[in-house]
Design a protein around this motif. Structure first.
Motif, PDB file in Angstrom:
ATOM      1  N   THR A  17       1.026  -1.146   0.390  1.00 50.27           N
ATOM      2  CA  THR A  17      -0.025  -0.004  -0.194  1.00 50.27           C
ATOM      3  C   THR A  17       0.487   0.818  -0.444  1.00 50.27           C
ATOM      4  O   THR A  17       0.648   2.429  -0.105  1.00 50.27           O
ATOM      5  CB  THR A  17      -0.646  -0.064   1.549  1.00 50.27           C
ATOM      6  N   ALA A  18       2.085   1.060   0.587  1.00 52.80           N
ATOM      7  CA  ALA A  18       3.015   2.603   0.602  1.00 52.80           C
ATOM      8  C   ALA A  18       3.685   2.364  -0.783  1.00 52.80           C
ATOM      9  O   ALA A  18       3.375   4.433  -0.630  1.00 52.80           O
ATOM     10  CB  ALA A  18       3.714   2.177   2.316  1.00 52.80           C
ATOM     11  N   ASP A  19       4.373   1.812  -1.030  1.00 53.58           N
ATOM     12  CA  ASP A  19       4.563   1.462  -2.646  1.00 53.58           C
ATOM     13  C   ASP A  19       3.620   2.360  -3.329  1.00 53.58           C
ATOM     14  O   ASP A  19       4.313   2.856  -4.331  1.00 53.58           O
ATOM     15  CB  ASP A  19       5.548   0.100  -2.668  1.00 53.58           C
ATOM     16  N   TRP A  20       2.145   2.202  -3.983  1.00 47.55           N
ATOM     17  CA  TRP A  20       1.171   1.793  -4.148  1.00 47.55           C
ATOM     18  C   TRP A  20       1.366   3.493  -3.847  1.00 47.55           C
ATOM     19  O   TRP A  20       0.905   3.785  -5.341  1.00 47.55           O
ATOM     20  CB  TRP A  20       0.491   1.630  -3.639  1.00 47.55           C
ATOM     21  N   MET A  21       1.141   4.217  -2.448  1.00 44.51           N
ATOM     22  CA  MET A  21       0.750   5.531  -2.654  1.00 44.51           C
ATOM     23  C   MET A  21       1.852   6.179  -3.504  1.00 44.51           C
ATOM     24  O   MET A  21       1.620   7.636  -4.182  1.00 44.51           O
ATOM     25  CB  MET A  21       0.524   5.632  -1.288  1.00 44.51           C
ATOM     26  N   ALA A  22       3.150   5.927  -3.388  1.00 45.78           N
ATOM     27  CA  ALA A  22       4.329   6.863  -3.657  1.00 45.78           C
ATOM     28  C   ALA A  22       3.972   6.611  -5.421  1.00 45.78           C
ATOM     29  O   ALA A  22       4.779   7.526  -5.715  1.00 45.78           O
ATOM     30  CB  ALA A  22       5.632   6.013  -3.340  1.00 45.78           C
ATOM     31  N   LYS A  23       3.085   6.070  -5.480  1.00 44.16           N
ATOM     32  CA  LYS A  23       3.519   5.569  -7.430  1.00 44.16           C
ATOM     33  C   LYS A  23       1.775   6.315  -7.768  1.00 44.16           C
ATOM     34  O   LYS A  23       2.057   6.431  -8.897  1.00 44.16           O
ATOM     35  CB  LYS A  23       3.223   4.234  -8.349  1.00 44.16           C
ATOM     36  N   ALA A  24       1.100   6.262  -6.957  1.00 43.70           N
ATOM     37  CA  ALA A  24       0.021   7.182  -7.335  1.00 43.70           C
ATOM     38  C   ALA A  24       0.557   8.907  -7.546  1.00 43.70           C
ATOM     39  O   ALA A  24       1.176   9.656  -7.269  1.00 43.70           O
ATOM     40  CB  ALA A  24      -0.906   7.280  -6.313  1.00 43.70           C
ATOM     41  N   ARG A  25      -0.467   8.826  -9.248  1.00 47.04           N
ATOM     42  CA  ARG A  25       0.700  10.631  -9.227  1.00 47.04           C
ATOM     43  C   ARG A  25      -0.487  11.697  -9.078  1.00 47.04           C
ATOM     44  O   ARG A  25       0.049  12.737 -10.050  1.00 47.04           O
ATOM     45  CB  ARG A  25       0.351  10.236 -11.183  1.00 47.04           C
ATOM     46  N   THR A  26      -1.241  11.339  -8.535  1.00 50.87           N
ATOM     47  CA  THR A  26      -2.345  11.924  -8.236  1.00 50.87           C
ATOM     48  C   THR A  26      -3.215  12.450  -6.494  1.00 50.87           C
ATOM     49  O   THR A  26      -2.803  11.220  -6.048  1.00 50.87           O
ATOM     50  CB  THR A  26      -3.839  12.104  -8.865  1.00 50.87           C
ATOM     51  N   PRO A  27      -2.375  13.673  -6.322  1.00 49.82           N
ATOM     52  CA  PRO A  27      -3.109  13.739  -4.903  1.00 49.82           C
ATOM     53  C   PRO A  27      -5.000  12.775  -4.475  1.00 49.82           C
ATOM     54  O   PRO A  27      -5.195  12.261  -3.827  1.00 49.82           O
ATOM     55  CB  PRO A  27      -3.363  15.043  -4.579  1.00 49.82           C
ATOM     56  N   LYS A  28      -5.029  13.100  -5.152  1.00 54.65           N
ATOM     57  CA  LYS A  28      -6.522  11.853  -4.929  1.00 54.65           C
ATOM     58  C   LYS A  28      -6.672  11.138  -5.127  1.00 54.65           C
ATOM     59  O   LYS A  28      -7.189  10.524  -4.281  1.00 54.65           O
ATOM     60  CB  LYS A  28      -8.137  12.563  -6.081  1.00 54.65           C
ATOM     61  N   SER A  29      -5.916  10.444  -5.944  1.00 57.23           N
ATOM     62  CA  SER A  29      -5.089   8.628  -6.258  1.00 57.23           C
ATOM     63  C   SER A  29      -4.694   8.582  -4.119  1.00 57.23           C
ATOM     64  O   SER A  29      -4.897   7.709  -3.644  1.00 57.23           O
ATOM     65  CB  SER A  29      -4.874   8.265  -6.752  1.00 57.23           C
ATOM     66  N   ARG A  30      -4.094   9.709  -3.964  1.00 61.41           N
ATOM     67  CA  ARG A  30      -3.212   8.683  -2.847  1.00 61.41           C
ATOM     68  C   ARG A  30      -4.298   8.945  -1.993  1.00 61.41           C
ATOM     69  O   ARG A  30      -4.208   8.179  -0.705  1.00 61.41           O
ATOM     70  CB  ARG A  30      -2.028   9.731  -2.595  1.00 61.41           C
ATOM     71  N   THR A  31      -5.358  10.098  -1.661  1.00 58.05           N
ATOM     72  CA  THR A  31      -5.928  10.452  -0.346  1.00 58.05           C
ATOM     73  C   THR A  31      -7.387   8.789  -0.405  1.00 58.05           C
ATOM     74  O   THR A  31      -7.529   8.422   0.513  1.00 58.05           O
ATOM     75  CB  THR A  31      -7.019  11.240  -1.030  1.00 58.05           C
ATOM     76  N   ARG A  32      -7.573   8.652  -1.583  1.00 60.97           N
ATOM     77  CA  ARG A  32      -8.200   7.520  -1.494  1.00 60.97           C
ATOM     78  C   ARG A  32      -7.959   6.204  -1.057  1.00 60.97           C
ATOM     79  O   ARG A  32      -8.246   5.715  -0.301  1.00 60.97           O
ATOM     80  CB  ARG A  32      -9.096   7.360  -3.376  1.00 60.97           C
ATOM     81  N   ILE A  33      -6.064   5.696  -1.560  1.00 63.22           N
ATOM     82  CA  ILE A  33      -5.799   4.546  -1.211  1.00 63.22           C
ATOM     83  C   ILE A  33      -5.901   4.558   0.843  1.00 63.22           C
ATOM     84  O   ILE A  33      -6.227   3.668   0.865  1.00 63.22           O
ATOM     85  CB  ILE A  33      -4.353   4.618  -1.790  1.00 63.22           C
ATOM     86  N   ARG A  34      -5.474   5.546   1.231  1.00 64.61           N
ATOM     87  CA  ARG A  34      -4.020   6.255   2.558  1.00 64.61           C
ATOM     88  C   ARG A  34      -6.876   5.525   3.400  1.00 64.61           C
ATOM     89  O   ARG A  34      -6.482   5.110   4.541  1.00 64.61           O
ATOM     90  CB  ARG A  34      -4.416   7.862   2.633  1.00 64.61           C
ATOM     91  N   ARG A  35      -7.456   6.268   2.891  1.00 70.34           N
ATOM     92  CA  ARG A  35      -9.147   6.443   3.203  1.00 70.34           C
ATOM     93  C   ARG A  35      -9.026   4.604   3.340  1.00 70.34           C
ATOM     94  O   ARG A  35     -10.169   4.526   4.453  1.00 70.34           O
ATOM     95  CB  ARG A  35      -9.693   7.117   2.579  1.00 70.34           C
ATOM     96  N   TRP A  36      -9.328   4.036   2.356  1.00 72.46           N
ATOM     97  CA  TRP A  36      -9.672   2.741   2.327  1.00 72.46           C
ATOM     98  C   TRP A  36      -9.087   1.875   2.888  1.00 72.46           C
ATOM     99  O   TRP A  36      -9.411   0.643   4.023  1.00 72.46           O
ATOM    100  CB  TRP A  36      -9.784   2.506   0.681  1.00 72.46           C
ATOM    101  N   SER A  37      -7.344   2.544   3.309  1.00 70.52           N
ATOM    102  CA  SER A  37      -6.720   1.607   3.831  1.00 70.52           C
ATOM    103  C   SER A  37      -6.775   1.529   5.751  1.00 70.52           C
ATOM    104  O   SER A  37      -7.418   0.174   6.157  1.00 70.52           O
ATOM    105  CB  SER A  37      -5.190   1.317   3.994  1.00 70.52           C
ATOM    106  N   ARG A  38      -7.434   2.965   5.928  1.00 68.47           N
ATOM    107  CA  ARG A  38      -7.438   2.667   7.455  1.00 68.47           C
ATOM    108  C   ARG A  38      -9.354   2.428   7.601  1.00 68.47           C
ATOM    109  O   ARG A  38      -9.033   2.115   8.510  1.00 68.47           O
ATOM    110  CB  ARG A  38      -8.197   4.073   7.291  1.00 68.47           C
TER     111      ARG A  38
END
Length: 202
Positions: A17-38
């Motif tokens: 998950t952390a690696d995918w967040m680093a690869k996400a190219r938009t803040p929106k995608s990073r926010t979605r990954i973090r939200r759903w992980s929580r």
């Protein structure tokens, strides 16, 4: 909610998950990954908390029955609340965990590549209930590199899909990063490979 990310390591929400967040190219995608992980973590915690509730429910029911009998209390609704909470907490946790896991994975691949490859082999995953399948897929890129991936599916037996096109998402162009794949769909039989076509964030 930060403490959930830092202190609760009760499940594998995917070490990537952390690696995918680093690869996400938009803040929106990073926010979605973090939200759903929580949310997935909350679901796991709720499901785990529900286990002792279910174990204690019969004891609490017996204790209430004895107490109500001695005191002459007529409150059958207490039993409904007791068992509703005991069964509801793990059920809600399991549903939240399943939904969040699916949405998190979708968000993890939202900024990745989309390729159309071929199903080379279908393997039934032993011990899974319901039965799931591992699809070995390959896709040739425009530069001649062949991606090899493993895609996991549940539901109906996909053995008839062997040799047919499959569309999947991936974040890496590493030919042997076999677990870097998310099933997208089965396109028509006349579909042609679309090597690493960039998709906009979902």
């Amino acid at each position: 909610m930060t403490w959930l990310d830092q202190k609760i390591r009760l499940h594998n929400a995917d070490d990537q998950t952390a690696d995918w967040m680093a690869k996400a190219r938009t803040p929106k995608s990073r926010t979605r990954i973090r939200r759903w992980s929580r949310m997935e973590t909350i679901g796991v915690v709720a499901a785990l908390c529900g286990v002792p509730l279910l174990l204690l429910a019969p004891i609490a029911t017996l204790a209430c029955a004895v107490w109500f009998g001695v005191a002459g209390i007529d409150r059958p609704d207490v039993y409904w609340w007791l068992w509703g909470i005991a069964a509801g907490v793990p059920l809600v946790g399991a549903v939240l965990m399943a939904v969040s896991s699916r949405e998190r994975r979708t968000a993890c691949f939202a900024d990745g590549y989309v390729s159309i490859g071929r199903v080379d082999r279908v393997i039934e995953c032993p011990g899974d209930d319901p039965v799931s399948y591992e699809l070995r897929v390959s896709a040739e890129l425009s530069d001649g590199v062949v991606l090899r991936r493993k895609v996991y599916l549940g539901g109906g037996n996909p053995r008839r899909r062997t040799g047919t096109p499959i569309r999947f998402r991936h974040n890496s162009l590493d030919p042997d990063d076999v677990y870097d794949a998310l099933f997208d769909r089965f396109p028509g039989a006349d579909a042609k490979a679309a090597p690493h076509a960039r998709k906009s964030a979902a």
